[in-house]
Design a protein around this motif. Structure first.
Motif, PDB file in Angstrom:
ATOM      1  N   MET A 168      38.368   1.886 -99.988  1.00 55.92           N
ATOM      2  CA  MET A 168      37.219   2.559-100.549  1.00 55.92           C
ATOM      3  C   MET A 168      36.138   2.630 -99.477  1.00 55.92           C
ATOM      4  O   MET A 168      35.881   1.650 -98.797  1.00 55.92           O
ATOM      5  N   ARG A 169      35.538   3.796 -99.354  1.00 57.82           N
ATOM      6  CA  ARG A 169      34.487   3.938 -98.336  1.00 57.82           C
ATOM      7  C   ARG A 169      33.262   3.105 -98.718  1.00 57.82           C
ATOM      8  O   ARG A 169      33.101   2.720 -99.868  1.00 57.82           O
ATOM      9  N   SER A 170      32.446   2.840 -97.737  1.00 57.67           N
ATOM     10  CA  SER A 170      31.231   2.067 -98.000  1.00 57.67           C
ATOM     11  C   SER A 170      30.019   2.961 -97.777  1.00 57.67           C
ATOM     12  O   SER A 170      30.089   3.977 -97.092  1.00 57.67           O
ATOM     13  N   TYR A 171      28.914   2.559 -98.383  1.00 59.08           N
ATOM     14  CA  TYR A 171      27.636   3.256 -98.231  1.00 59.08           C
ATOM     15  C   TYR A 171      26.639   2.302 -97.602  1.00 59.08           C
ATOM     16  O   TYR A 171      26.815   1.080 -97.640  1.00 59.08           O
ATOM     17  N   SER A 172      25.581   2.848 -97.064  1.00 58.35           N
ATOM     18  CA  SER A 172      24.499   2.027 -96.530  1.00 58.35           C
ATOM     19  C   SER A 172      23.931   1.169 -97.654  1.00 58.35           C
ATOM     20  O   SER A 172      23.814   1.620 -98.795  1.00 58.35           O
ATOM     21  N   ILE A 205      33.409   5.917-115.460  1.00 58.05           N
ATOM     22  CA  ILE A 205      34.829   6.275-115.522  1.00 58.05           C
ATOM     23  C   ILE A 205      35.736   5.082-115.849  1.00 58.05           C
ATOM     24  O   ILE A 205      36.935   5.252-116.022  1.00 58.05           O
ATOM     25  N   SER A 206      35.178   3.894-115.933  1.00 59.44           N
ATOM     26  CA  SER A 206      35.992   2.681-116.038  1.00 59.44           C
ATOM     27  C   SER A 206      36.917   2.653-117.239  1.00 59.44           C
ATOM     28  O   SER A 206      38.012   2.095-117.169  1.00 59.44           O
ATOM     29  N   ARG A 214      27.110   4.974-107.172  1.00 60.88           N
ATOM     30  CA  ARG A 214      28.533   4.678-107.294  1.00 60.88           C
ATOM     31  C   ARG A 214      28.790   3.607-108.358  1.00 60.88           C
ATOM     32  O   ARG A 214      29.787   3.664-109.076  1.00 60.88           O
ATOM     33  N   ILE A 215      27.915   2.638-108.487  1.00 60.43           N
ATOM     34  CA  ILE A 215      28.104   1.597-109.499  1.00 60.43           C
ATOM     35  C   ILE A 215      28.004   2.204-110.898  1.00 60.43           C
ATOM     36  O   ILE A 215      28.826   1.913-111.772  1.00 60.43           O
ATOM     37  N   LEU A 256      34.022   8.844-105.506  1.00 63.28           N
ATOM     38  CA  LEU A 256      34.595   7.644-106.100  1.00 63.28           C
ATOM     39  C   LEU A 256      35.993   7.926-106.643  1.00 63.28           C
ATOM     40  O   LEU A 256      36.932   7.162-106.405  1.00 63.28           O
ATOM     41  N   CYS A 257      36.132   9.031-107.359  1.00 58.84           N
ATOM     42  CA  CYS A 257      37.445   9.381-107.910  1.00 58.84           C
ATOM     43  C   CYS A 257      38.466   9.610-106.797  1.00 58.84           C
ATOM     44  O   CYS A 257      39.620   9.189-106.922  1.00 58.84           O
ATOM     45  N   GLU A 258      38.054  10.259-105.715  1.00 62.59           N
ATOM     46  CA  GLU A 258      38.949  10.442-104.565  1.00 62.59           C
ATOM     47  C   GLU A 258      39.403   9.093-104.014  1.00 62.59           C
ATOM     48  O   GLU A 258      40.591   8.891-103.739  1.00 62.59           O
TER      49      GLU A 258
END
Length: 134
Positions: free
Chosen positions: A1-5, A21-22, A14-15, A57-59
């Motif tokens: 999963m990519r990260s953000y600053s 979608i959880s 994202r949270i 996030l879905c990707e």
């Protein structure tokens, strides 16, 4: 999963998106609760930014699901902790909790997965109660 600053609008969004979608069911009521309270402006995203974070996030989850062969297995406690660790600023944490709670409560049902994410945030951020809806 990519990260953000750390403490970026994208990390915060994202949270909320993860909670959204959880349970595998994004309802119209949940989206209306977020957009009706102007999530993009409140978190600091440009118009359309929340949808972009949700899409990304879905990707990420689909890529992890392909590797693990199951979508629900793509978020484990360590991954959830890492996502939560990108938001360390207390005011931003409260904003995230406010919107996550609004989304979770919008359809009058808090799924077990939604509750798991909320508990993880409250625990990791050492918050004793949800911020008041206002």
């Amino acid at each position: 999963m990519r990260s953000y600053s750390h403490n970026s609008p994208e990390a915060a969004a994202r949270i909320v998106a993860l909670l959204l979608i959880s349970d595998g069911n994004v309802s119209r009521q949940e989206l209306e609760a977020l957009y009706g309270q102007d999530i993009e402006r409140q978190i600091g995203l440009a118009p359309g930014g929340f949808a972009q974070v949700l899409n990304t996030l879905c990707e990420d989850l689909l890529m992890a699901a392909h590797e693990r062969r199951v979508l629900t297995g793509s978020i484990d406690q360590a991954t959830l902790d890492a996502v939560m660790a990108e938001v360390t600023e207390p005011d931003l944490q409260h904003t995230v909790l406010y919107f996550a709670d609004a989304a979770a409560m919008a359809d009058s049902h808090v799924a077990a997965e939604e509750a798991w994410i909320m508990r993880a945030a409250l625990t990791q951020w050492r918050v004793s109660k949800l911020p008041a809806q206002g």
